[in-house]
Design an enzyme around this catalytic site. Sequence first.
Site, PDB file in Angstrom:
ATOM      1  N   ASP A  30       0.846  -1.193   0.000  1.00 25.87           N
ATOM      2  CA  ASP A  30       0.000   0.000   0.000  1.00 25.87           C
ATOM      3  C   ASP A  30       0.883   1.245   0.000  1.00 25.87           C
ATOM      4  OD1 ASP A  30      -3.208   0.539   0.967  1.00 25.87           O
ATOM      5  OD2 ASP A  30      -1.783   2.199   1.181  1.00 25.87           O
ATOM      6  N   ASN A  86     -12.931  -2.946   2.338  1.00 27.93           N
ATOM      7  CA  ASN A  86     -13.957  -1.919   2.393  1.00 27.93           C
ATOM      8  C   ASN A  86     -14.885  -2.042   1.198  1.00 27.93           C
ATOM      9  OD1 ASN A  86     -12.858  -0.700   4.738  1.00 27.93           O
ATOM     10  ND2 ASN A  86     -11.267   0.244   3.482  1.00 27.93           N
ATOM     11  N   SER A  94     -12.163   3.649  -1.471  1.00 28.54           N
ATOM     12  CA  SER A  94     -11.708   4.752  -2.337  1.00 28.54           C
ATOM     13  C   SER A  94     -11.298   4.266  -3.716  1.00 28.54           C
ATOM     14  CB  SER A  94     -10.554   5.514  -1.678  1.00 28.54           C
ATOM     15  OG  SER A  94      -9.458   4.661  -1.468  1.00 28.54           O
ATOM     16  N   VAL A  95     -10.916   3.000  -3.847  1.00 25.33           N
ATOM     17  CA  VAL A  95     -10.556   2.449  -5.156  1.00 25.33           C
ATOM     18  C   VAL A  95     -11.556   1.341  -5.475  1.00 25.33           C
ATOM     19  CG1 VAL A  95      -8.784   1.319  -6.536  1.00 25.33           C
ATOM     20  CG2 VAL A  95      -8.108   2.996  -4.787  1.00 25.33           C
ATOM     21  N   HIS A  99     -10.457  -5.386  -3.371  1.00 24.86           N
ATOM     22  CA  HIS A  99      -9.131  -5.606  -2.780  1.00 24.86           C
ATOM     23  C   HIS A  99      -9.242  -5.952  -1.307  1.00 24.86           C
ATOM     24  CE1 HIS A  99     -10.012  -1.267  -2.523  1.00 24.86           C
ATOM     25  NE2 HIS A  99      -9.330  -1.251  -1.393  1.00 24.86           N
ATOM     26  N   HIS A 101      -7.033  -5.669   2.222  1.00 26.03           N
ATOM     27  CA  HIS A 101      -5.885  -5.126   2.926  1.00 26.03           C
ATOM     28  C   HIS A 101      -5.391  -6.221   3.870  1.00 26.03           C
ATOM     29  CE1 HIS A 101      -6.821  -0.725   2.145  1.00 26.03           C
ATOM     30  NE2 HIS A 101      -8.015  -1.245   1.946  1.00 26.03           N
TER      31      HIS A 101
HETATM   32  P1  DGP Z   1      -9.683   1.554   0.127  1.00 30.77           P
HETATM   33  O1  DGP Z   1      -9.776   2.878   0.833  1.00 30.77           O
HETATM   34  O2  DGP Z   1     -10.134   0.395   0.986  1.00 30.77           O
HETATM   35  O3  DGP Z   1     -10.375   1.618  -1.215  1.00 30.77           O
HETATM   36  O4  DGP Z   1      -8.143   1.301  -0.127  1.00 30.77           O
HETATM   37  C1  DGP Z   1      -7.422   1.821  -1.196  1.00 30.77           C
HETATM   38  C2  DGP Z   1      -5.985   1.752  -0.819  1.00 30.77           C
HETATM   39  O5  DGP Z   1      -5.227   1.964  -1.992  1.00 30.77           O
HETATM   40  C3  DGP Z   1      -5.519   2.799   0.183  1.00 30.77           C
HETATM   41  O6  DGP Z   1      -5.079   2.149   1.378  1.00 30.77           O
HETATM   42  C4  DGP Z   1      -4.345   3.508  -0.497  1.00 30.77           C
HETATM   43  C5  DGP Z   1      -4.030   2.589  -1.642  1.00 30.77           C
HETATM   44  N1  DGP Z   1      -3.537   3.280  -2.819  1.00 30.77           N
HETATM   45  C6  DGP Z   1      -4.150   4.317  -3.462  1.00 30.77           C
HETATM   46  N2  DGP Z   1      -3.435   4.682  -4.534  1.00 30.77           N
HETATM   47  C7  DGP Z   1      -2.365   3.841  -4.585  1.00 30.77           C
HETATM   48  C8  DGP Z   1      -1.259   3.720  -5.492  1.00 30.77           C
HETATM   49  O7  DGP Z   1      -1.110   4.442  -6.478  1.00 30.77           O
HETATM   50  N3  DGP Z   1      -0.340   2.749  -5.213  1.00 30.77           N
HETATM   51  C9  DGP Z   1      -0.466   1.927  -4.120  1.00 30.77           C
HETATM   52  N4  DGP Z   1       0.500   1.021  -3.932  1.00 30.77           N
HETATM   53  N5  DGP Z   1      -1.492   1.999  -3.263  1.00 30.77           N
HETATM   54  C10 DGP Z   1      -2.430   2.957  -3.502  1.00 30.77           C
END
Ligand code: DGP
Length: 113
Positions: A30, A86, A94-95, A99, A101
């Site tokens: 992350d 999430n 947010s994405v 996924h 974690h």
């Molecule tokens: P969520 O909030 O559960 O959708 O988690 C999205 C996660 O993605 C957050 O912990 C940060 C991570 N993240 C966002 N952008 C990037 C990226 O460009 N590279 C990596 N490695 N992680 C990212």
Amino acid sequence: MDDCLFCKIIEGTIPSTKVYEDDLVYAFRDIAPQAPVHVLLVPKKHIPGWADVRGESDELLAHLMRTAAVIADQEGLGNGYRIVSNCGDHACQSVHHLHLHILGGQQLTGQMA
Ligand code: DGP
């Protein structure tokens, strides 16, 4: 999917620190770690979130979960770890690419929300 950050990471268009990869899933560190070990594990297939898994294969979903345990072993998380995923706005997803974690490497709090 063209406009998905994690699809671009899986393709290699956006760089990431790879932790694990096979035919079905990809795992990487992350960008904003919340614990000493914070790995994101994603299916290579674009699935927006848990609300969209009903038509997906049991094989893929079981493999995703089983691989989380493989990665935890690989990362030396024998003292315990947390798997968080999430789904939707109330959970602050947010994405919008499914996924998990995988968090560990220190004592985590007992709080779930
Ligand atoms: P969520 O909030 O559960 O959708 O988690 C999205 C996660 O993605 C957050 O912990 C940060 C991570 N993240 C966002 N952008 C990037 C990226 O460009 N590279 C990596 N490695 N992680 C990212």
